[in-house]
Design an enzyme around this catalytic site. Structure first.
Site, short mmCIF file in Angstrom:
data_model
loop_
_atom_site.label_atom_id
_atom_site.label_comp_id
_atom_site.label_asym_id
_atom_site.label_seq_id
_atom_site.Cartn_x
_atom_site.Cartn_y
_atom_site.Cartn_z
N ASP B 10 0.84 -1.20 0.00
CA ASP B 10 0.00 0.00 0.00
C ASP B 10 0.88 1.26 0.00
O ASP B 10 1.98 1.25 -0.53
CB ASP B 10 -0.97 -0.05 1.20
CG ASP B 10 -0.24 -0.30 2.51
OD1 ASP B 10 0.93 0.14 2.65
OD2 ASP B 10 -0.83 -0.94 3.41
N SER B 11 0.39 2.34 0.61
CA SER B 11 1.14 3.61 0.55
C SER B 11 2.53 3.50 1.18
O SER B 11 3.45 4.21 0.78
CB SER B 11 0.35 4.72 1.25
OG SER B 11 0.05 4.34 2.58
N ILE B 12 2.68 2.61 2.15
CA ILE B 12 3.99 2.52 2.83
C ILE B 12 5.02 1.93 1.86
O ILE B 12 6.20 2.19 1.96
CB ILE B 12 3.86 1.70 4.14
CG1 ILE B 12 2.80 2.34 5.03
CG2 ILE B 12 5.20 1.63 4.85
CD1 ILE B 12 2.44 1.54 6.27
#
Lengths: 242, 242
Positions: B10-12
């Site tokens: 995901d965004s990480i």
């Protein structure tokens, strides 16, 4: 799936994925839009890099890169008769080698965006300090590179770009426009500081954007999460990737 | 030519090529040895990520990645009835989705090194502050994620890795071993600071090295410049790449 951008060069390209490096920043700029490949070879000059060309960019490639930066010259410009003379390539041969690279790349793909980057300027005092830090008193007194000689390589690089109708980045001139470029942009008189990396990143993005690789206008590879309906997620993916 | 490492998450993961990010650092660790591809999708949960699986990892791929990190859960663990409920996926379904991903990847290549990474811990106070900075007084008083709930996702992730005989990184637990993890590792209660990124980088390198992706023992893609004879450069390339 995503378009590919290849960074071909010497140590300044190889190190471009260190923290704050221009390559990593470029990958971040084109996040979800293009993949950035580092093909940087520390210590290489254009003569040696030619041996890699067919391996890295095979002519029969079904999906050639959309853009390539060619960033050599810092080693070609090492002076004869000094500690780094192994790496020296005469300036006319440097230009000829760059030309061979471009011709090969255009053979891979006529639409490929090829950008030539000149070597950065050299801070001779910075190089001397670096040599002293490594070898102490044994360090050679005479510089192995000079800013003036590197400047002739930069001019030949820009000249070739003009002759071939390519875009180029005259890093050698650009960096010297800033007061204190010696310490501001160079960590050891030759390689880049974080601020030096930022200059390269900015210039590459500018040239790419002026051509047709403007990140803001390139599509994301898949739907942004805000486009996904929590109750009917399939819909967003049917439109965008199925 | 080089082995490929894919970071799926995901965004990480998407943000991992920002300055000091764990993805860029990983690319630097495997410089000239492997290519690191970011396949990070901000806001995605495992349910939505499943739609991408066949596109990113086609079964018919002739050269599948040698290693993949699967790093989801931070969004799946968003609570129902709160501001991010769109992203919520029940924990059993999260585990099932991760299993589907692993099975698919093993279908691409039985030798692929698949590493599951749990979501990092959540600092609820950090999330509240972040919400207030965005929405002021209108910010919801109730947290949209809690550390406790995210912990159950982390446990299910580690459990699945054990069941499938995979390596995993329990980031949720690991980070909480350090005093002051809330501000030290998290920038907004959820995403990573530079130090948080360093933890992920270190753990991934450790797990990869313990398997068989130990950078120091992997060959460079082409000769090191010191192996090249200035008078007879061809020799080095005949041995190593022709």
């Amino acid at each position: 799936m995503r378009p590919q951008i290849v960074l071909f060069g010497d140590s300044i390209t190889e190190q471009s994925f260190r923290s704050g490096g221009w390559g990593a920043e470029l990958a971040n700029t084109y996040s979800r839009k293009a993949d950035v490949f580092v093909r940087g070879y520390g210590g290489y000059n254009t003569k040696w890099a030619l041996f890699l060309l067919h391996h890295i960019f095979p002519l029969a490639c079904t999906k050639p890169p959309v853009a390539v930066t060619i960033f050599f010259g810092a080693n070609d410009a090492a002076l004869q008769g000094r500690t780094s003379e192994r790496q020296h390539v005469p300036v006319e041969e440097y230009k000829e080698n760059l030309k061979k690279m471009v011709q090969h790349l255009k053979g891979c793909s006529t639409t490929m965006l090829v950008v030539l980057i000149t070597p950065p300027p050299v801070d001779e005092e910075g190089r001397r300090e670096y040599a002293r830090s490594l070898y102490g008193e044994k360090a050679m007194k005479l510089p192995e590179r000079t800013n003036e000689v590197t400047g002739t390589y930069a001019r030949h690089c820009v000249e070739l770009a003009k002759e071939l109708g390519l875009r180029s980045i005259d890093l050698w001139s650009k960096m010297q426009e800033t007061e204190g470029w010696q310490q501001k942009f160079l960590s050891d008189g030759l390689h880049l500081t974080a601020e030096g990396n930022a200059v390269v990143h900015r210039e590459v993005v500018k040239v790419f954007s002026e051509a047709w690789l403007y990140a803001a206008e390139m599509p994301n590879d898949f739907p942004h999460h805000s486009e996904i309906d929590g109750n009917d997620p399939e819909k967003a993916f049917q439109q965008r990737c199925l």
